[in-house]
Design a protein around this motif. Structure first.
Motif, short mmCIF file in Angstrom:
data_model
loop_
_atom_site.label_atom_id
_atom_site.label_comp_id
_atom_site.label_asym_id
_atom_site.label_seq_id
_atom_site.Cartn_x
_atom_site.Cartn_y
_atom_site.Cartn_z
N LYS A 41 -50.96 -36.57 28.25
CA LYS A 41 -52.09 -37.24 28.91
C LYS A 41 -53.34 -36.38 28.79
CE LYS A 41 -49.57 -39.68 32.57
NZ LYS A 41 -49.48 -39.84 34.05
N PRO A 42 -54.51 -37.01 28.83
CA PRO A 42 -55.74 -36.21 28.85
C PRO A 42 -55.82 -35.38 30.12
CG PRO A 42 -56.20 -38.51 28.33
CD PRO A 42 -54.80 -38.45 28.78
N PHE A 104 -61.75 -21.34 32.35
CA PHE A 104 -60.51 -21.78 32.98
C PHE A 104 -59.61 -20.61 33.37
CE2 PHE A 104 -60.23 -26.42 32.46
CZ PHE A 104 -61.35 -26.64 31.67
N GLY A 105 -58.88 -20.82 34.46
CA GLY A 105 -57.79 -19.92 34.80
C GLY A 105 -56.54 -20.29 34.02
N PRO A 106 -55.47 -19.51 34.16
CA PRO A 106 -54.25 -19.75 33.40
C PRO A 106 -53.41 -20.90 33.94
CG PRO A 106 -53.97 -17.87 34.83
CD PRO A 106 -55.41 -18.27 34.96
N PHE B 34 -67.61 -30.95 23.17
CA PHE B 34 -66.98 -29.64 23.22
C PHE B 34 -65.63 -29.66 22.49
CE2 PHE B 34 -69.63 -28.20 26.81
CZ PHE B 34 -70.01 -29.40 27.38
N TYR B 36 -62.31 -27.24 23.16
CA TYR B 36 -61.67 -26.17 23.89
C TYR B 36 -60.33 -25.86 23.22
CZ TYR B 36 -64.84 -26.25 27.94
OH TYR B 36 -65.93 -26.13 28.77
N GLN B 38 -56.45 -23.88 23.86
CA GLN B 38 -55.52 -23.32 24.84
C GLN B 38 -54.42 -22.59 24.11
OE1 GLN B 38 -53.41 -26.21 27.30
NE2 GLN B 38 -53.39 -24.81 29.02
N GLY B 41 -49.54 -20.02 27.23
CA GLY B 41 -49.53 -19.31 28.50
C GLY B 41 -50.89 -19.03 29.10
N GLU B 42 -51.94 -19.59 28.52
CA GLU B 42 -53.29 -19.32 29.01
C GLU B 42 -54.00 -20.61 29.40
OE1 GLU B 42 -53.91 -15.59 25.86
OE2 GLU B 42 -55.56 -16.97 26.29
N GLY B 43 -55.13 -20.45 30.08
CA GLY B 43 -55.97 -21.59 30.38
C GLY B 43 -56.82 -21.95 29.17
N LEU B 44 -57.58 -23.02 29.30
CA LEU B 44 -58.46 -23.44 28.21
C LEU B 44 -59.64 -22.49 28.09
CD1 LEU B 44 -56.93 -26.12 29.13
CD2 LEU B 44 -58.87 -27.31 28.14
N LEU B 46 -63.54 -22.23 25.89
CA LEU B 46 -64.46 -22.93 25.02
C LEU B 46 -64.39 -22.35 23.61
CD1 LEU B 46 -66.77 -25.03 24.80
CD2 LEU B 46 -68.34 -23.09 25.11
N PHE B 89 -58.47 -29.16 22.33
CA PHE B 89 -58.92 -30.30 23.12
C PHE B 89 -60.37 -30.62 22.80
CE2 PHE B 89 -55.47 -30.69 26.19
CZ PHE B 89 -54.88 -29.44 26.14
N PHE B 101 -61.64 -35.31 28.71
CA PHE B 101 -60.90 -34.61 27.68
C PHE B 101 -60.02 -35.58 26.89
CE2 PHE B 101 -61.35 -30.02 28.27
CZ PHE B 101 -61.96 -29.94 29.49
N GLY B 102 -59.74 -35.21 25.65
CA GLY B 102 -58.70 -35.89 24.89
C GLY B 102 -57.34 -35.37 25.30
N THR B 103 -56.30 -35.86 24.66
CA THR B 103 -54.93 -35.50 25.02
C THR B 103 -54.50 -34.16 24.44
OG1 THR B 103 -54.16 -36.79 23.14
CG2 THR B 103 -54.12 -37.87 25.29
#
Lengths: 113, 111
Positions: A41-42, A104-106, B34, B36, B38, B41-44, B46, B89, B101-103
């Motif tokens: 999902k988005p 973003f955070g993890p 944008f 992004y 990922q 194990g990390e966040g997104l 840019l 993303f 955001f896209g999927t």
């Protein structure tokens, strides 16, 4: 500590539990966000806080309750969740508005049993 | 309404291959666009962005051009590395507080 941190990283809870997710940003930003990331999902924007005021809700169920006590901290309070709420919950921060780059955070991996 | 459609993955490429990940959008007004990334194990984070038509965003060898006529923002890299393995993303922002955001597209680069 730098960037955006989230605790806990993993959480397992029953449907009757109450828990809270915490996010902290060390970037001097004035906007913070909660996202839900589910497989296939988005990414879903759940809440936006700008200058500690909530500016967007996006029709999130009331079992999710955000709190932003200051510009550096953001919480997501959880109660009576459903199994379909299992997901990765991401926090982000930015300067002044959603067109700005978000950091973003993890994430917190949540499993609801 | 506003939405982003990106190609489904997973995408598997050999090292040094050319990469394209397609992204098209529907938006009211004049969105910012944008990409992004990922990592496991990390966040997104840019990767690149473009704020108006014909702008080209670039970073770490990746490029994307904001094409208003085709409502697209395709991500390209001429020679991928194993370290580029991640989920990518595409996203758009329009208005004061709308970010879509896209999927996501998972890329795996094999040596």
């Amino acid at each position: 500590e730098t960037g955006v941190t989230q605790t806990p990283r993993h959480l397992v809870m029953g449907m009757t539990n109450k828990k809270s997710l915490k996010c902290e940003q060390h970037l001097g930003h004035n906007a913070m966000y909660w996202y839900k990331q589910s497989a296939k999902k988005p990414l879903e924007l759940m809440f936006v806080y700008s200058l500690e005021e909530r500016v967007e809700n996006n029709s999130v169920p009331s079992r999710f309750s955000p709190e932003c006590p200051n510009s550096s901290h953001l919480f997501l309070h959880l109660h009576t969740l459903q199994p379909e709420d299992s997901a990765l919950y991401l926090c982000a921060s930015s300067q002044a508005g959603i067109r700005e780059t978000q950091y973003f955070g993890p994430g917190t991996r949540l499993l609801v049993l | 309404g506003n939405s982003v459609t990106q190609m489904e993955g997973p995408v598997t490429l050999s090292e040094e291959a050319f990469l394209t990940i397609n992204c098209t959008y529907t938006a009211t007004g004049y969105p910012s666009l944008f990409w992004y990334v990922q990592y496991p194990g990390e966040g997104l984070q840019l990767l690149l962005k473009a704020t108006k038509a014909d702008d080209k965003g670039s970073n770490k060898g990746f490029e994307a051009t904001y094409r208003k006529e085709t409502t697209s923002f395709h991500l390209e890299k001429g020679s991928v590395q194993v370290s580029d393995s991640a989920v990518y993303f595409c996203a758009l922002a329009t208005g004061a507080n709308n970010l879509f955001f896209g999927t996501g597209t998972r890329l795996t680069v094999i040596p």
